[in-house]
Design a protein around this motif. Structure first.
Motif, short mmCIF file in Angstrom:
data_model
loop_
_atom_site.label_atom_id
_atom_site.label_comp_id
_atom_site.label_asym_id
_atom_site.label_seq_id
_atom_site.Cartn_x
_atom_site.Cartn_y
_atom_site.Cartn_z
N PHE A 1 -3.07 -13.22 11.80
CA PHE A 1 -2.22 -12.35 11.02
C PHE A 1 -3.05 -11.64 10.09
CE2 PHE A 1 1.16 -12.27 7.60
CZ PHE A 1 1.96 -11.17 7.94
N LEU A 2 -2.76 -10.18 10.04
CA LEU A 2 -3.55 -9.31 9.40
C LEU A 2 -2.72 -8.30 8.73
CD1 LEU A 2 -6.44 -8.59 11.96
CD2 LEU A 2 -6.75 -10.26 10.06
N LEU A 3 -3.29 -7.75 7.65
CA LEU A 3 -2.72 -6.49 7.35
C LEU A 3 -3.90 -5.57 7.23
CD1 LEU A 3 -0.38 -5.60 4.42
CD2 LEU A 3 -2.56 -4.64 4.16
N LEU A 4 -3.61 -4.19 7.59
CA LEU A 4 -4.54 -3.31 7.72
C LEU A 4 -4.08 -1.88 7.18
CD1 LEU A 4 -5.20 -3.66 11.85
CD2 LEU A 4 -6.56 -4.63 9.88
N CYS B 1 -1.83 1.02 1.19
CA CYS B 1 -1.38 -0.11 1.73
C CYS B 1 0.00 -0.12 2.07
CB CYS B 1 -1.73 -1.28 0.80
SG CYS B 1 -1.08 -2.89 1.32
N ILE B 2 0.84 0.54 1.25
CA ILE B 2 2.36 0.74 1.36
C ILE B 2 2.74 1.82 2.31
CG2 ILE B 2 4.45 1.27 0.04
CD1 ILE B 2 3.13 -0.39 -2.23
N THR B 3 2.31 3.13 2.03
CA THR B 3 2.64 4.14 2.83
C THR B 3 1.66 4.22 4.28
OG1 THR B 3 0.87 5.50 1.69
CG2 THR B 3 2.74 5.60 0.63
N ARG B 4 0.85 3.69 4.25
CA ARG B 4 0.00 3.88 5.76
C ARG B 4 -0.32 2.54 6.28
NH1 ARG B 4 -4.71 7.81 4.18
NH2 ARG B 4 -4.74 8.15 6.46
N GLY B 5 -0.07 1.34 5.69
CA GLY B 5 -0.61 0.10 6.22
C GLY B 5 0.34 -0.40 7.28
N ASN B 6 0.03 -1.60 7.83
CA ASN B 6 0.87 -2.38 8.82
C ASN B 6 0.29 -3.48 8.88
OD1 ASN B 6 -1.41 -0.57 10.26
ND2 ASN B 6 -0.72 -2.45 11.64
N PHE B 7 1.17 -4.54 9.17
CA PHE B 7 0.98 -5.99 9.71
C PHE B 7 0.51 -5.98 11.12
CE2 PHE B 7 4.24 -7.45 6.64
CZ PHE B 7 3.42 -7.90 5.62
N SER B 8 -0.31 -6.72 11.51
CA SER B 8 -0.98 -6.76 12.71
C SER B 8 -1.25 -8.21 13.53
CB SER B 8 -2.25 -5.91 12.90
OG SER B 8 -2.90 -5.97 14.18
N LEU B 9 -1.26 -8.23 14.62
CA LEU B 9 -1.71 -9.71 15.12
C LEU B 9 -2.84 -9.39 16.01
CD1 LEU B 9 1.56 -11.25 15.98
CD2 LEU B 9 0.32 -11.86 14.18
#
Length: 417
Positions: free
Chosen positions: A198-201, A234-242
């Motif tokens: 589980f990542l945040l990018l 982080c908020i405007t261009r980020g996403n959770f990823s697997l």
């Protein structure tokens, strides 16, 4: 003498897969969840059809037809569309943001608000101010949430194991093996699917970037983001990823889906061969597992993700929220908080009106902001404007809205800014 037998196909229909699919979507956000799937879970067919779509090969595509997607979207960790964002200093504009911006906007909209008095109310608009003091790494593993799942999960696991032992004691090996097959298939699948990282990018900020302050908003809710470019990104261009070790083909998930499909077929065919006692034990294990799945699926997954974003990623940013009575007052309040170098850009973005009165009003406000003058207006400000009386009344209304926003800013925010 007729032999009574339960209709297991009906059982499979009642104890279906919607709850099981929703339950599987929690394995990446809760600690230890991937280790707790060892119970005879219902809904194996639905889970197989859903997550078999990840596997990419001719064999799996034929077995699980459908539209392939990425794991984060499939597990509902991505896919929401966020509101428009305009940066106050860099000039960047994103007509549409993503999943994290949508989560953040909803979180801010639930913050307890302070009402700012306005001379009129045409439609209340919330303005939240988020002070982002922590800059997350461009790639990070958010800490998973704690929950009481290990204790509660012991109930369906114990019932499944106890049911299989009870069936073995009466010599019903069909029911024993089918309960154990369900527990093993569910446990393996939960572990394999939960093994995804589980990542945040988000994009890292360029060296020398100006502050990332900006406006994130919809028609009824505005969020002012204040902080470094990396924090805002982080908020405007980020996403959770697997991230799975088997990507891009995800064959291990494909074989888990095959195992779940085999479980469904085997239980459908072989459970009726068991004794009535064994069939009852099988149904009881399904029922208890279904209740557990129902409890897990009832958890608000969106709220869980919001908690991870706010607490584990952004480290509890300071949030304050205000309610203003008109969109004009809201726009002026936003400008006062942001203090952009070119206030007219944000003002035109928030207030699209471009008539002569509106243009005069906007020019007056932007001039005073650039000169750091107070937004205090008198009768002279609208009476001496080159407009007929009707338009002067409109200008007066706009000026009073602006002054109310200015007074509210000084009272509730400016003194602590």
């Amino acid at each position: 003498m007729t032999q009574f037998s339960l209709n297991t196909s009906a059982v499979a229909g009642v104890f279906g897969g919607d709850e099981a699919v929703a339950t599987m979507a929690t394995v990446h956000v809760y600690q230890h969840r991937k280790w707790l799937g060892w119970y005879n879970s219902p809904g194996s067919y639905t889970i197989a059809k859903r997550y078999g779509l990840l596997a990419r090969s001719k064999f799996f595509s034929g077995l699980f037809p459908g539209v392939h997607t990425n794991p984060a979207t499939l597990f509902e960790l991505d896919g929401l569309k966020g509101p428009r964002f305009r940066a106050a200093h860099s000039g960047s504009v994103f007509d549409e943001t993503g999943h994290l911006a949508s989560l953040f906007l909803k979180e801010c909209s639930e913050v307890e608000a302070t009402y700012i008095e306005c001379p009129r109310v045409t439609g209340s608009i919330g303005v939240a101010i988020a002070e982002l003091r922590h800059v997350p790494a461009a790639e990070m593993r958010p800490a998973q949430l704690h929950m009481s799942a290990p204790v509660i999960a012991a109930v369906p696991i114990s019932v499944s194991i106890g049911g299989s032992i009870a069936c073995a004691l009466v010599g019903d090996w069909y029911s024993t093996s089918m309960i154990l097959l369900g527990a093993v298939a569910s446990g393996i699948s939960c572990f394999v699917i939960g093994s995804g990282e589980f990542l945040l990018l988000h994009p890292a900020a360029a060296d020398g970037s100006p502050p990332g302050d900006g406006v994130l908003g919809s028609d009824k809710e505005i969020v002012i983001l204040k902080g470094e470019e990396g924090a805002v990104n982080c908020i405007t261009r980020g996403n959770f990823s697997l991230r799975f070790s088997s990507e891009p083909h995800y064959r291990n998930i494909g074989w888990c889906s095959v195992l779940l499909m085999f479980q469904f077929i085997a239980q459908l065919l072989l459970v009726p061969q068991g004794t009535l006692f064994g069939q009852v034990m099988f149904v009881i294990s399904l029922a208890v597992s279904w209740v557990y799945n129902l409890w897990l699926s009832s958890l608000n997954k969106e709220k869980i993700q919001r908690d991870i974003l706010l607490n584990n990623v952004l480290k509890k940013p300071k949030l304050r929220r205000f309610i203003l009575g008109t969109r004009t007052a809201m726009a002026i309040f936003v400008l006062l908080v942001l203090r952009p170098e070119e206030p007219e850009l944000i003002l035109n973005d928030l207030l699209s009106n471009d008539t002569d009165v509106w243009s005069w009003f906007k020019a007056t406000v932007t001039y005073r902001l650039k000169e750091n003058s107070a937004l205090q207006f008198t009768v002279k400000d609208w009476n001496e404007a080159p407009f007929p009386q009707q338009k002067k009344e409109l200008l007066k209304t706009l000026c009073l809205d602006a002054q109310a926003a200015y007074d509210g800013y000084l009272k509730h925010y400016g003194a602590n800014d």
